[in-house]
Scaffold this active site. Structure first.
Site, PDB file in Angstrom:
ATOM      1  CB  THR A 346      -5.534   5.134 -15.000  1.00 34.76           C
ATOM      2  OG1 THR A 346      -5.522   5.877 -16.199  1.00 34.76           O
ATOM      3  CG2 THR A 346      -6.845   5.387 -14.295  1.00 34.76           C
ATOM      4  N   GLY A 428      -5.085   1.488 -17.513  1.00 39.28           N
ATOM      5  CA  GLY A 428      -4.457   0.948 -18.699  1.00 39.28           C
ATOM      6  C   GLY A 428      -5.002   1.309 -20.055  1.00 39.28           C
ATOM      7  N   GLY A 429      -5.458   2.544 -20.301  1.00 39.89           N
ATOM      8  CA  GLY A 429      -5.778   2.978 -21.652  1.00 39.89           C
ATOM      9  C   GLY A 429      -6.735   2.051 -22.387  1.00 39.89           C
TER      10      GLY A 429
END
Length: 532
Positions: A346, A428-429
């Site tokens: 992202t 970053g999830g």
């Protein structure tokens, strides 16, 4: 590394050319929304391993004296995307991460650009045409852009996995290898697509000639997406979630994102009076991590497409509920932890203009290079966000036609009681809420400047892009004593490099009541803060 100062406008992005695109628009009299459209287009070209126009995006927006706003530019699953469709193709357990069959949700980000331009014109007097806002992106796609270390390194790591996916090698490899750092990377097909959008408008991506081309390309390579799926898509204007914090109000995106998780973490820490611990101490990290575990448990039980949720996300932000979760935290012992949501790729960007208009923005294709496919004529690299769906109808996020997938994306913003405003976020999830926690608590609770808050060592519980373990990861710049104390508390510790992009590419801008702007960018990225 010193924070950047400004007074007339500021932008932060994980690639310096994107922040410069935003700044150029601000210099020409554009507002924060127009500047962010320009930055969003540029970053989609110059940071192609992290995002593209084949992905989704979310916006949190604020103008002084006006209500908070937001844009949900997330695409839904294809009408053909059913468990039976996958079973007919021999897939019965889980949706693959790569290839055309992973490209099962509409790419919504272009609709978000269009919605933002409309809001700009209606509420902020925006006058710059789309052709101007996309000009930098078109130039960089046509003439090329120098390859960053991040792009080269990640391409090399993912080459074996993606080399046989349609369009990947042709687009991202040079003679079968990752491009060298500093070499010129061109995307002529994408340039033509962006030029068509600049002429005909963002609607052409969903309901025009471009939509017909994209739908034809997707069908031919084996995706379940069809023209009807593009036709039914619309960006949605939303009211962001709001946390009443002791220092002010903090805002984030609604489901299907995990914005509520980011707000819950800092809300729980507010209940625990985090400031009694020294910043970056073992006690500080322990309480941040344990608050994260409490919020993740709520996420994994409830957060999905809001049309399918049994409880409203705002209810998880009530003081009584947060106090209840805070009581579950043991200051002397780490709660056992299982598995997180896994990797995600992202970009986050922020803009504040000279009038105080604020935008917190995030754009993604999910995993690195998304589904890996690049459409042959339009040059669009499509997302694989829909691989987050489960094929088990008993699970929370099970696949259904036209359902929105769960998103780790969540852009954040804070309006403090002392009159300051702040935009902040990261990629970053599972790491997104945790890095947001670090940036918010270090700036708001401890009073650090944005650059110091971002540059200091960070932690990550669980997995994100490039990682498979669910340990508590610490950058090596943390004191060895901090690692030892956290281990003694029961955390499974894994050490990372000193500046490791596993913990995300963060950014932050704060505007003081005087109009002074100060911001920070992440040295783990290829980014910059641009201001004037």
């Amino acid at each position: 590394m010193q924070q950047k100062w400004g007074i007339r406008g500021m932008a932060v992005a994980p690639h310096s050319l994107a922040s410069e695109s935003a700044l150029a628009v601000l210099r020409e009299g554009g507002n924060a929304l127009e500047a962010m459209i320009a930055a969003a287009a540029t970053i989609a070209v110059v940071y192609p391993h992290m995002n593209s126009i084949g992905g989704d995006s979310f916006w949190v927006i604020h103008s002084p004296g006006k209500a908070m706003g937001g844009i949900d530019a997330c695409g839904a699953a294809a009408g053909l995307a059913t468990k039976q469709w996958y079973a007919e193709r021999g897939i019965t357990t889980s949706i693959p991460f790569r290839g055309a069959i992973a490209a099962n949700t509409v790419a919504g980000t272009i609709s978000g650009w269009g919605a933002a331009q409309q809001l700009s014109k209606q509420g902020l007097g925006g006058k710059l045409p789309l052709s101007r806002l996309l000009a930098d992106a078109i130039h960089y796609a046509e003439a090329g852009v120098p390859v960053t270390f991040s792009q080269s390194n990640l391409t090399a790591k993912k080459r074996a996995e993606l080399i046989d996916v349609p369009g990947f090698a042709e687009t991202f490899l040079v003679d079968g290898k990752a491009p060298e750092v500093g070499s010129i990377f061109k995307q002529e097909r994408l340039a033509k697509t962006l030029r068509q959008i600049s002429r005909k408008g963002t609607e052409d991506y969903y309901r025009g000639d471009l939509a017909e081309l994209i739908a034809k390309e997707l069908t031919e390579i084996g995706s379940p997406l069809r023209l009807t799926d593009l036709h039914r898509h619309q960006a949605k204007l939303i009211d962001p979630l709001e946390l009443k914090h002791s220092m002010g109000n903090v805002y984030n995106m609604t489901p299907p994102t995990q914005g509520v998780v980011s707000l819950m973490i800092i809300g729980i820490l507010d209940q625990l009076n985090l400031k009694r611990f020294k910043v970056d101490s073992a006690e500080y990290v322990h309480h941040c991590v344990e608050a994260t575990k409490q919020a993740f448990m709520i996420r994994d039980k409830y957060v999905t497409d809001p049309a399918y949720m049994t409880k409203h996300a705002q209810s998880f932000l009530s003081p009584a509920f947060l106090k209840k979760l805070a009581k579950n935290i043991d200051p002397q012992k780490a709660l056992p932890w299982g598995q997180g949501k896994g990797p995600a790729d992202t970009i986050w960007m922020g803009v504040i203009d000279g009038n105080g208009n604020c935008v917190s923005f995030i754009q993604s294709i999910y995993h690195e290079f998304g589904a890996g496919i690049v459409l042959p004529k339009s040059g669009v690299n499509w997302q694989n966000r829909g691989c987050s769906f489960s094929l088990d109808p008993k699970t929370l996020n099970h696949l259904e036609p036209y359902r929105k997938p769960f998103h780790t994306l969540n852009p954040a913003m804070a309006i403090f009681k002392d009159g300051r405003s702040m935009v902040y976020g990261t990629m970053g999830g599972d790491g997104q809420p945790q890095t947001q926690c670090a940036v918010f608590t270090r700036t708001a609770t401890y009073g650090l400047d944005p650059q110091d808050a971002i540059s200091r060592p960070r932690w990550l519980l669980g997995r994100t892009w490039g990682q498979t373990s669910d340990s508590l990861k610490l950058e090596s710049r943390f004191s060895p004593w901090v690692a030892k104390e956290l281990y003694a508390l029961g955390h499974e510790i894994e050490m990372l490099d000193a500046f490791d992009e596993t913990v995300g590419h963060a950014g932050c801008i704060i505007r003081d009541p005087s109009g002074t702007l100060h911001g920070g960018w992440d040295p783990r990225s290829d980014g910059a803060v641009s201001a004037f």
